[in-house]
Write an enzyme that holds these catalytic residues in place. Structure first.
Site, PDB file in Angstrom:
ATOM      1  N   THR A 144       5.991  41.317  10.059  1.00 20.09           N
ATOM      2  CA  THR A 144       4.979  42.140   9.404  1.00 20.09           C
ATOM      3  C   THR A 144       3.746  41.313   9.077  1.00 20.09           C
ATOM      4  O   THR A 144       3.857  40.131   8.723  1.00 20.09           O
ATOM      5  CB  THR A 144       5.533  42.773   8.112  1.00 20.09           C
ATOM      6  OG1 THR A 144       4.464  43.337   7.364  1.00 20.09           O
ATOM      7  CG2 THR A 144       6.252  41.756   7.247  1.00 20.09           C
ATOM      8  N   SER A 179       6.475  40.904  -1.717  1.00 23.36           N
ATOM      9  CA  SER A 179       7.684  41.597  -2.184  1.00 23.36           C
ATOM     10  C   SER A 179       8.884  40.840  -1.650  1.00 23.36           C
ATOM     11  O   SER A 179       8.766  40.006  -0.746  1.00 23.36           O
ATOM     12  CB  SER A 179       7.714  43.048  -1.677  1.00 23.36           C
ATOM     13  OG  SER A 179       8.011  43.087  -0.281  1.00 23.36           O
ATOM     14  N   TYR A 181      11.167  42.107   0.175  1.00 22.13           N
ATOM     15  CA  TYR A 181      11.250  42.511   1.588  1.00 22.13           C
ATOM     16  C   TYR A 181      10.366  41.614   2.458  1.00 22.13           C
ATOM     17  O   TYR A 181      10.811  41.084   3.488  1.00 22.13           O
ATOM     18  CB  TYR A 181      10.840  43.975   1.751  1.00 22.13           C
ATOM     19  CG  TYR A 181      10.277  44.288   3.114  1.00 22.13           C
ATOM     20  CD1 TYR A 181      11.119  44.414   4.219  1.00 22.13           C
ATOM     21  CD2 TYR A 181       8.907  44.439   3.307  1.00 22.13           C
ATOM     22  CE1 TYR A 181      10.602  44.672   5.485  1.00 22.13           C
ATOM     23  CE2 TYR A 181       8.382  44.702   4.556  1.00 22.13           C
ATOM     24  CZ  TYR A 181       9.229  44.816   5.642  1.00 22.13           C
ATOM     25  OH  TYR A 181       8.718  45.059   6.884  1.00 22.13           O
ATOM     26  N   HIS A 182       9.091  41.446   2.050  1.00 20.36           N
ATOM     27  CA  HIS A 182       8.185  40.642   2.866  1.00 20.36           C
ATOM     28  C   HIS A 182       8.642  39.186   2.943  1.00 20.36           C
ATOM     29  O   HIS A 182       8.475  38.527   3.974  1.00 20.36           O
ATOM     30  CB  HIS A 182       6.769  40.727   2.304  1.00 20.36           C
ATOM     31  CG  HIS A 182       6.090  42.042   2.547  1.00 20.36           C
ATOM     32  ND1 HIS A 182       6.016  43.024   1.590  1.00 20.36           N
ATOM     33  CD2 HIS A 182       5.487  42.541   3.655  1.00 20.36           C
ATOM     34  CE1 HIS A 182       5.361  44.066   2.088  1.00 20.36           C
ATOM     35  NE2 HIS A 182       5.047  43.813   3.339  1.00 20.36           N
ATOM     36  N   LYS A 185      11.098  38.605   5.686  1.00 18.31           N
ATOM     37  CA  LYS A 185      10.445  38.488   6.990  1.00 18.31           C
ATOM     38  C   LYS A 185       9.896  37.080   7.210  1.00 18.31           C
ATOM     39  O   LYS A 185       9.925  36.545   8.319  1.00 18.31           O
ATOM     40  CB  LYS A 185       9.315  39.513   7.098  1.00 18.31           C
ATOM     41  CG  LYS A 185       9.791  40.960   7.111  1.00 18.31           C
ATOM     42  CD  LYS A 185      10.564  41.295   8.379  1.00 18.31           C
ATOM     43  CE  LYS A 185      10.797  42.780   8.504  1.00 18.31           C
ATOM     44  NZ  LYS A 185      11.472  43.146   9.766  1.00 18.31           N
TER      45      LYS A 185
END
Length: 399
Positions: A144, A179, A181-182, A185
């Site tokens: 991302t 976050s 989530y990030h 990644k």
């Protein structure tokens, strides 16, 4: 070419499978349907109707005379991952099978832990399965643009030249995610880069912008929708804004609305991933692509949706700024580079305004459903209020 898509039931996975089948590839697909369950967990649903995967696949066969060879299971289970790679012997593995929502990861400790464990472990399982079974295969991983954050300098594609104390080097660009989530990644990118170096694996790491849209040609031809989420946890900004306009709800950019990100249509995302799958890197090469069409502020997107809705649909749309639930800069510099895909032949096929009009057309059929989801569209997940473990709660539940 044998293509294995991890996360084939998802927003991008399904139309990508349709595209690759149409182009004559053998497509194997994996999913555990975690996204369907997580969306239910936040009391939401896909606005566009999607049937159980087995029914979708049967209808696909009836309409295209082709279907996905499907494996149901959790790719964070190492044995399952090894079994699938052994059975499919893929030339390329497209890894889309991760918890994909920043807000979900920020709900609390349970969701943060689940996101960290599932996402990072699934990528490690894939790395080892490829190393041990098909070391010549190409790993195509969905990252991302959010990995980079919003630095006050231009954002290169993965690497940049740096000079410090009179010495120069070519190094990975620093990451500053926003976050849990990030951050998973970011960890995936580091692990893939390391594995490529140590085991000579071929890896493409895609830094993708925010995806929007309801259609690809294959979706139109088959009538088989992909999922479309509009809630505050799984619905991305432009998709959410279009749903709000159709339902005559206020369009709600967070805070000042100056947050700027790269965006790409669903069709162009599928085009890019197909192009990358069909043009693999050299053995042992780790390459990075910034994948987006253009960058916009969320207020600009809200304004475009308002204008298209009022001009083409004759309605009135209100833009209403709401408290920003996230911890992020609301005004900042943003200039990412995206040249590598163009060198492979990528050309943008969708103009934003045209795509917004198509989205509004498709969503207008489901206005009542959007209205019934009104409460879950409004922001409720605030980063600063992310909760810890409560009594009796498990951090990671059994899958």
């Amino acid at each position: 070419m044998n293509v294995l898509i991890l996360g084939v039931d998802g927003y991008i996975g399904w139309p990508l499978a349709l595209r690759l089948l149409k182009r004559g590839h053998m497509v194997y697909g994996v999913d555990s349907f975690f996204t369907r369950r997580r969306v239910k967990e936040v009391h939401s649903d896909s606005v566009l109707p999607i049937e159980p995967f087995s029914i979708r696949n049967k209808k696909l066969h009836a309409r295209m005379q082709k279907q996905v060879t499907f494996f149901r299971g959790d790719v964070s289970d190492a044995k399952f991952m090894y079994d699938v790679v052994e059975a499919s012997r893929p030339d390329v593995i497209v890894h889309l099978a991760e918890q994909r929502s920043a807000p979900y990861s920020m709900i609390g400790l349970k969701q943060a832990t689940e996101t960290m464990v599932k996402n990072i472990v699934s990528t490690l399982n894939l790395i080892y399965a490829v190393k041990d079974i098909v070391p010549e295969a190409h790993i195509l991983k969905m990252g991302t643009m959010g990995e980079y954050g919003t630095p006050n300098i231009d954002i290169p594609e993965g690497f940049f030249e740096v000079e410090y104390n009179g010495r120069r080097d070519y190094l990975p660009f620093p990451k500053f995610a926003s976050s849990w989530y990030h951050w998973t990644k970011v960890h995936d990118s580091n692990n893939l880069m390391f594995a490529s170096k140590v085991w000579n694996l071929s890896v493409t790491d895609v830094m993708q912008g925010v995806v929007y849209g309801t259609r690809t040609p294959e979706i139109v031809e088959t009538g088989l929708y992909t999922r479309f989420d509009v809630d505050e946890v799984f619905g991305t900004a432009l998709n959410r804004f279009c749903a709000q306009a159709i339902a005559n709800l206020p369009i709600t950019p967070y805070g000042k609305g100056g947050q700027t990100r790269g965006f790409i249509s669903l069709e162009d995302s599928v085009q890019c991933l197909t192009l990358l799958a069909e043009n693999p890197p050299d053995r042992g090469e780790y390459r990075v692509f910034n994948q987006f069409d253009e960058h916009y502020s969320v207020l600009k997107l809200a304004t475009i949706v308002k204008e298209v809705y009022e001009e083409e649909f004759g309605g009135i749309a209100e833009i209403k700024h709401v408290e920003n639930p996230r911890v992020e800069k609301e005004e900042h510099y943003y200039n990412p580079i995206h040249e590598n895909l163009k060198k492979l032949g990528f050309r943008r096929t969708k103009e934003l305004r045209d795509e917004v009009e198509l989205m509004l057309q498709d969503l207008s059929q489901f206005r009542d459903k959007i209205l019934s989801m009104r409460e879950v569209i409004e922001p409720r997940t605030f980063w600063k209020e992310s909760r810890g473990l409560v009594q009796g709660e498990k951090v990671v539940e059994e899958s």
